[in-house]
Every structure is written in structure tokens, then in C-alpha cells.
Write a protein that holds these residues in place. Structure first.
Motif, PDB file in Angstrom:
ATOM      1  N   ASP A  18       0.949  -1.550  -0.018  1.00  0.00           N
ATOM      2  CA  ASP A  18       0.102  -0.099  -0.634  1.00  0.00           C
ATOM      3  C   ASP A  18       1.147   1.800   0.136  1.00  0.00           C
ATOM      4  O   ASP A  18       0.538   2.577  -0.089  1.00  0.00           O
ATOM      5  N   GLY A  19       1.820   1.134  -0.157  1.00  0.00           N
ATOM      6  CA  GLY A  19       2.885   2.829   0.287  1.00  0.00           C
ATOM      7  C   GLY A  19       4.115   3.183   1.613  1.00  0.00           C
ATOM      8  O   GLY A  19       4.344   3.334   1.486  1.00  0.00           O
ATOM      9  N   PHE A  20       2.762   1.914   2.050  1.00  0.00           N
ATOM     10  CA  PHE A  20       3.121   2.612   3.815  1.00  0.00           C
ATOM     11  C   PHE A  20       4.012   1.380   3.963  1.00  0.00           C
ATOM     12  O   PHE A  20       5.246   1.043   4.313  1.00  0.00           O
ATOM     13  N   TYR A  21       3.448   0.528   4.008  1.00  0.00           N
ATOM     14  CA  TYR A  21       4.275  -0.985   3.821  1.00  0.00           C
ATOM     15  C   TYR A  21       4.700  -1.532   2.979  1.00  0.00           C
ATOM     16  O   TYR A  21       4.714  -1.227   1.600  1.00  0.00           O
ATOM     17  N   PRO A  22       6.038  -1.971   3.314  1.00  0.00           N
ATOM     18  CA  PRO A  22       6.814  -2.648   2.094  1.00  0.00           C
ATOM     19  C   PRO A  22       6.996  -3.653   1.118  1.00  0.00           C
ATOM     20  O   PRO A  22       5.547  -4.219   1.736  1.00  0.00           O
ATOM     21  N   ASP A  23       6.560  -3.549  -0.191  1.00  0.00           N
ATOM     22  CA  ASP A  23       6.309  -4.953  -0.787  1.00  0.00           C
ATOM     23  C   ASP A  23       6.687  -5.944  -0.412  1.00  0.00           C
ATOM     24  O   ASP A  23       8.462  -5.961   0.120  1.00  0.00           O
ATOM     25  N   ILE A  24       6.284  -7.529  -1.162  1.00  0.00           N
ATOM     26  CA  ILE A  24       6.797  -8.461  -0.952  1.00  0.00           C
ATOM     27  C   ILE A  24       7.004  -9.178  -1.912  1.00  0.00           C
ATOM     28  O   ILE A  24       6.925  -9.132  -2.740  1.00  0.00           O
ATOM     29  N   LYS A  25       8.604  -9.485  -1.730  1.00  0.00           N
ATOM     30  CA  LYS A  25       9.330 -10.709  -2.695  1.00  0.00           C
ATOM     31  C   LYS A  25       9.086 -12.251  -2.347  1.00  0.00           C
ATOM     32  O   LYS A  25       9.731 -12.974  -1.320  1.00  0.00           O
ATOM     33  N   ASN A  56      -1.755  -5.812   7.442  1.00  0.00           N
ATOM     34  CA  ASN A  56      -2.692  -4.382   7.091  1.00  0.00           C
ATOM     35  C   ASN A  56      -3.553  -4.761   7.788  1.00  0.00           C
ATOM     36  O   ASN A  56      -3.795  -3.018   8.471  1.00  0.00           O
ATOM     37  N   ASN A  57      -4.298  -5.021   6.952  1.00  0.00           N
ATOM     38  CA  ASN A  57      -6.343  -4.685   8.038  1.00  0.00           C
ATOM     39  C   ASN A  57      -6.030  -4.639   9.935  1.00  0.00           C
ATOM     40  O   ASN A  57      -6.761  -3.747  10.552  1.00  0.00           O
ATOM     41  N   GLN A  58      -4.985  -5.658  10.415  1.00  0.00           N
ATOM     42  CA  GLN A  58      -4.740  -5.703  11.938  1.00  0.00           C
ATOM     43  C   GLN A  58      -3.664  -4.703  12.651  1.00  0.00           C
ATOM     44  O   GLN A  58      -4.240  -4.734  13.655  1.00  0.00           O
ATOM     45  N   LEU A  59      -3.208  -3.458  10.999  1.00  0.00           N
ATOM     46  CA  LEU A  59      -2.080  -2.912  11.567  1.00  0.00           C
ATOM     47  C   LEU A  59      -2.626  -1.790  11.725  1.00  0.00           C
ATOM     48  O   LEU A  59      -1.821  -0.580  11.566  1.00  0.00           O
ATOM     49  N   ALA A  60      -4.169  -1.916  11.234  1.00  0.00           N
ATOM     50  CA  ALA A  60      -4.678  -0.091  10.402  1.00  0.00           C
ATOM     51  C   ALA A  60      -4.895   0.439  12.012  1.00  0.00           C
ATOM     52  O   ALA A  60      -4.209   1.814  11.353  1.00  0.00           O
ATOM     53  N   VAL A  61      -4.723   0.471  12.682  1.00  0.00           N
ATOM     54  CA  VAL A  61      -5.365   1.409  14.212  1.00  0.00           C
ATOM     55  C   VAL A  61      -3.972   2.083  14.023  1.00  0.00           C
ATOM     56  O   VAL A  61      -3.628   2.876  14.057  1.00  0.00           O
ATOM     57  N   ALA A  64      -2.574   4.274  11.489  1.00  0.00           N
ATOM     58  CA  ALA A  64      -2.907   5.560  11.792  1.00  0.00           C
ATOM     59  C   ALA A  64      -2.573   6.202  12.663  1.00  0.00           C
ATOM     60  O   ALA A  64      -2.092   7.315  11.860  1.00  0.00           O
ATOM     61  N   LYS A  65      -1.818   5.590  14.082  1.00  0.00           N
ATOM     62  CA  LYS A  65      -1.264   6.537  14.393  1.00  0.00           C
ATOM     63  C   LYS A  65       0.021   6.635  13.873  1.00  0.00           C
ATOM     64  O   LYS A  65       0.758   8.172  14.193  1.00  0.00           O
ATOM     65  N   TRP A  66       0.942   5.464  13.487  1.00  0.00           N
ATOM     66  CA  TRP A  66       2.291   6.087  12.685  1.00  0.00           C
ATOM     67  C   TRP A  66       2.505   7.246  11.808  1.00  0.00           C
ATOM     68  O   TRP A  66       2.434   8.330  11.552  1.00  0.00           O
ATOM     69  N   VAL A  67       0.976   7.363  10.721  1.00  0.00           N
ATOM     70  CA  VAL A  67       0.865   8.420   9.839  1.00  0.00           C
ATOM     71  C   VAL A  67       0.581   9.947  10.330  1.00  0.00           C
ATOM     72  O   VAL A  67       0.736  10.476  10.184  1.00  0.00           O
ATOM     73  N   ALA A  68      -0.431   9.194  11.685  1.00  0.00           N
ATOM     74  CA  ALA A  68      -0.604  10.966  12.236  1.00  0.00           C
ATOM     75  C   ALA A  68       0.465  11.695  13.302  1.00  0.00           C
ATOM     76  O   ALA A  68       1.038  12.954  13.289  1.00  0.00           O
ATOM     77  N   MET A  69       1.643  10.600  13.455  1.00  0.00           N
ATOM     78  CA  MET A  69       3.259  11.251  13.753  1.00  0.00           C
ATOM     79  C   MET A  69       3.902  11.895  12.889  1.00  0.00           C
ATOM     80  O   MET A  69       4.901  11.609  13.118  1.00  0.00           O
ATOM     81  N   GLY A  70       3.246  12.140  11.765  1.00  0.00           N
ATOM     82  CA  GLY A  70       4.319  12.290  10.303  1.00  0.00           C
ATOM     83  C   GLY A  70       5.214  10.848   9.467  1.00  0.00           C
ATOM     84  O   GLY A  70       5.614  11.958   8.752  1.00  0.00           O
ATOM     85  N   PHE A  71       5.030   9.755   9.878  1.00  0.00           N
ATOM     86  CA  PHE A  71       5.396   8.723   9.061  1.00  0.00           C
ATOM     87  C   PHE A  71       4.203   8.698   7.919  1.00  0.00           C
ATOM     88  O   PHE A  71       3.788   8.062   8.007  1.00  0.00           O
ATOM     89  N   THR A  72       5.481   8.292   6.685  1.00  0.00           N
ATOM     90  CA  THR A  72       4.470   8.729   5.350  1.00  0.00           C
ATOM     91  C   THR A  72       5.174   6.794   5.060  1.00  0.00           C
ATOM     92  O   THR A  72       4.886   5.675   4.130  1.00  0.00           O
ATOM     93  N   MET A  73       5.834   5.820   6.024  1.00  0.00           N
ATOM     94  CA  MET A  73       6.332   3.925   4.996  1.00  0.00           C
ATOM     95  C   MET A  73       6.613   4.647   6.756  1.00  0.00           C
ATOM     96  O   MET A  73       7.601   4.605   7.882  1.00  0.00           O
ATOM     97  N   LEU A  74       7.005   3.043   7.251  1.00  0.00           N
ATOM     98  CA  LEU A  74       6.908   1.757   8.000  1.00  0.00           C
ATOM     99  C   LEU A  74       8.619   2.076   8.918  1.00  0.00           C
ATOM    100  O   LEU A  74       8.702   1.848   9.296  1.00  0.00           O
ATOM    101  N   GLU A  75       9.517   2.415   7.252  1.00  0.00           N
ATOM    102  CA  GLU A  75      10.781   1.977   7.395  1.00  0.00           C
ATOM    103  C   GLU A  75      11.283   3.435   8.229  1.00  0.00           C
ATOM    104  O   GLU A  75      12.558   3.165   8.958  1.00  0.00           O
ATOM    105  N   GLN A  76      10.085   4.370   8.361  1.00  0.00           N
ATOM    106  CA  GLN A  76      10.852   5.577   9.251  1.00  0.00           C
ATOM    107  C   GLN A  76      10.749   5.588  10.138  1.00  0.00           C
ATOM    108  O   GLN A  76      11.198   6.241  11.225  1.00  0.00           O
TER     109      GLN A  76
END
Length: 154
Positions: A18-25, A56-61, A64-76
Motif C-alpha cells: 500500500d505504499g506504507f508497508y514494504p512490497d513483498i518479494k 494490514n487490516n490488523q495494523l490499521a489503527v 493511522a497513529k504512525w501516519v498521524a505522527m508524520g511517518f509515510t513509510m514503516l521504514e521511517q
């Protein structure tokens, strides 16, 4: 060459996330979790997409917290590393890979009806539960929960 006598040719396919979480190989899934290379690619892709969606569904909440903190990717989110890999990214991959393996074991146990498959299906439930539990543990780590059980006052 694998024990089956078939060559170990790992898939060179990446499933976009989805752009936030890494692509899966898929090749990583096969190498790290010993998914047999003789399984059809479309079956592995399908179950991996389902696992990504579940995680992704289990981690949705939490996302949202991470995005609210300004993170655009899990890597950050956290710079902590394990070897050369980011710990949170590794936990996410573990969650997806373990869930995928659990789904694949369920699928393959029902597809093959020979006597050998019946024996595998009997043992398969334990294997399925193991991988689904490992996926759940990785999700809990991403949620910041270090214990395997938690209690919440409602």
C-alpha cells in the motif's frame, strides 16, 4: 537442487503493497520459509495477497497513529536494525510470510488427497497454528506489545 530433485528456482516476483508497508518479494518467502518451488506461482501470489491484506487490516489503527505522527513509510518509524535490516520491516515481513505459509499449508493439505496427504493433513493443523501464531506475534511486536497476551480494561 532441492531434496525433491527439482531445481530451486525462486520466484522473481514482487507484490506491491500500500505504499506504507514494504512490497513483498515471493523469492524471499520461498527462501526464508522453505515454501517449495514446485508450487504454482499464482497460488503463492494469491495467498500472499490475502496475508498482506490480513496483516494490514490488523495494523490499521497502529498505521493511522504512525501516519498521524508524520511517518509515510514503516521504514521511517524506527531506526533499530537487526544486522542490516530494519527491525520493524523484518517483523512486518515475518507477519506476512508466516501468515502466508499458514494459508498455503491449509490450501495444499486440501488439494492433495493421496494417503500421504491425509497424514500430512493430520499433522498440518499443528503446522498451520504454529505459523499463524508466529504471524500474530510479529503483529504484536509491531503494535508495541512485547508479551503474547495482554489485558485491556473496557
Amino acid at each position: 537442487m532441492s531434496f525433491t530433485g527439482k531445481p530451486d528456482t525462486f520466484l522473481n516476483t514482487e507484490i506491491a503493497n500500500d505504499g506504507f508497508y514494504p512490497d513483498i518479494k515471493l523469492g524471499e518467502l520461498q527462501r526464508f520459509y522453505r515454501v517449495p518451488t514446485e508450487h504454482k506461482q499464482d497460488v503463492i501470489e494469491h495467498h500472499t495477497r490475502l496475508a498482506i491484506s490480513d496483516c494490514n487490516n490488523q495494523l490499521a489503527v497502529q498505521k493511522a497513529k504512525w501516519v498521524a505522527m508524520g511517518f509515510t513509510m514503516l521504514e521511517q518509524v524506527d531506526a533499530a536494525t537487526i544486522g542490516d535490516e530494519l527491525a520493524k520491516v523484518e517483523q512486518y515481513k515475518r507477519a506476512v510470510f508466516c501468515r502466508t505459509v499458514g494459508l498455503l499449508v491449509m490450501a495444499f493439505a486440501t488439494l492433495n488427497r493421496r494417503e500421504v496427504a491425509e497424514n500430512q493433513a493430520k499433522e498440518g493443523d499443528e503446522t498451520i497454528q504454529y505459523f499463524l501464531a508466529q504471524s500474530g506475534r510479529a503483529i504484536r511486536r509491531l503494535l508495541g506489545l512485547t508479551e503474547n497476551v495482554s489485558v485491556e480494561l473496557l
